[in-house]
Design an enzyme around this catalytic site. Structure first.
Site: not given
Length: 219
Positions: A15, A45, A78, A102, A143, A146, A184, A186
Site C-alpha cells: 500500500g 503490486k 492475507d 481505509k 491507525s 478517524k 489524510n 495528499v
C-alpha cells in the site's frame, strides 16, 4: 540503533504507507535491518515493487537502495488468514501492521469486509504472536485520526483495532504492542488528489461534492 539487524515484517506492505515505510527502512536511518518482508495479497503490486526496488540499477537515487536485493523479500498472504500470517510472523522481530481497508465509502457499503481486515486481521496478528514459539519483540499498529470519536465504519473498525492491539500487551508479555495514527496523506493511493489531477489533465470538471466543504490534509 533501534532496527539494526532486525527482521521487519510489513503487513500491507504494497500500500501507499507500506511502500513509503519500505523506502525509509532501506535508508538505514534507524539502523540497517537484516531483512524486510513485504506481506500482502496483491501479487501484481508485489511484482511492481520487485522491479522498482530490486532492479533499478541506473536510478539516480540508487544509493538509497544499496544492497536492497539482499534486504527485501516478498511474501503472498492475507492478514485475514492466520495460517499465511503465521509463517510470516515467525520470521519477524518487528511487525508493522499497515494492512487495512481505509477508503471511507467502501467501508460504509461493505462494513463486514472492513471488520474482517481491520478488526479480525488485528486479532489474527495477536493470536499468531501469542501462540508463536518465537514472538515478535515489537508490533506497531498503523491507525488513523478517524479512530478518534469515529462517525464512520472505517474509523470505528480502526478504533477497535487499536483496543485489540493495546489489550494484547496483557496477553503477550514478550511483545510490546503500540499504535500510531496518521491523517489524510495528499496524493496517496485512493485519495481524491489523483482523481482531481486526472480530471484536470483530461479537461473535465473537478468534482467537489460541496462548495461549503473544508478539507484537512497532512503533508
Amino acid at each position: 540503533m533501534l532496527l539494526e539487524g532486525k527482521r521487519i515484517l510489513i503487513a500491507g506492505g504494497t500500500g501507499s504507507l507500506g511502500k513509503a515505510l519500505v523506502t525509509r527502512l532501506l535508508t538505514g536511518e534507524m539502523g540497517r535491518p537484516s531483512k524486510i518482508i513485504v506481506f500482502s495479497r496483491d501479487e501484481a503490486k508485489q511484482h511492481e515493487m520487485r522491479l522498482e526496488y530490486l532492479q533499478r540499477w541506473a536510478a539516480t537515487d540508487e544509493i538509497i537502495y544499496q544492497n536492497s536485493k539482499e534486504l527485501l523479500t516478498f511474501r503472498i498472504g492475507d492478514i485475514r488468514d492466520p495460517f499465511s500470517l503465521s509463517g510470516a510472523v515467525r520470521e519477524a522481530d518487528v511487525v508493522f501492521n499497515a494492512a487495512a481497508m481505509k477508503q471511507v465509502p467502501t467501508c460504509e457499503y461493505f462494513p463486514f469486509e472492513a471488520v474482517q481486515t481491520n478488526i479480525v486481521g488485528a486479532q489474527n496478528l495477536v493470536r499468531v504472536i501469542r501462540d508463536s514459539d518465537t514472538p515478535a519483540e515489537l508490533v506497531v499498529g498503523i491507525s488513523t485520526d478517524k479512530a478518534c470519536k469515529p462517525i464512520n465504519v472505517m474509523g470505528m473498525t480502526k478504533a477497535v483495532q487499536e483496543r485489540i492491539l493495546i489489550q494484547a500487551n496483557l496477553e503477550c508479555s514478550q511483545t510490546r504492542f503500540v499504535c500510531v495514527r496518521y491523517g489524510n496523506v495528499v496524493a496517496s493511493r485512493g485519495s481524491v488528489v489523483p482523481l482531481f489531477l486526472d480530471q484536470i489533465r483530461e479537461g473535465r470538471p473537478v468534482t467537489i461534492t460541496l462548495k461549503e466543504m473544508t478539507g484537512f490534509c497532512s503533508v
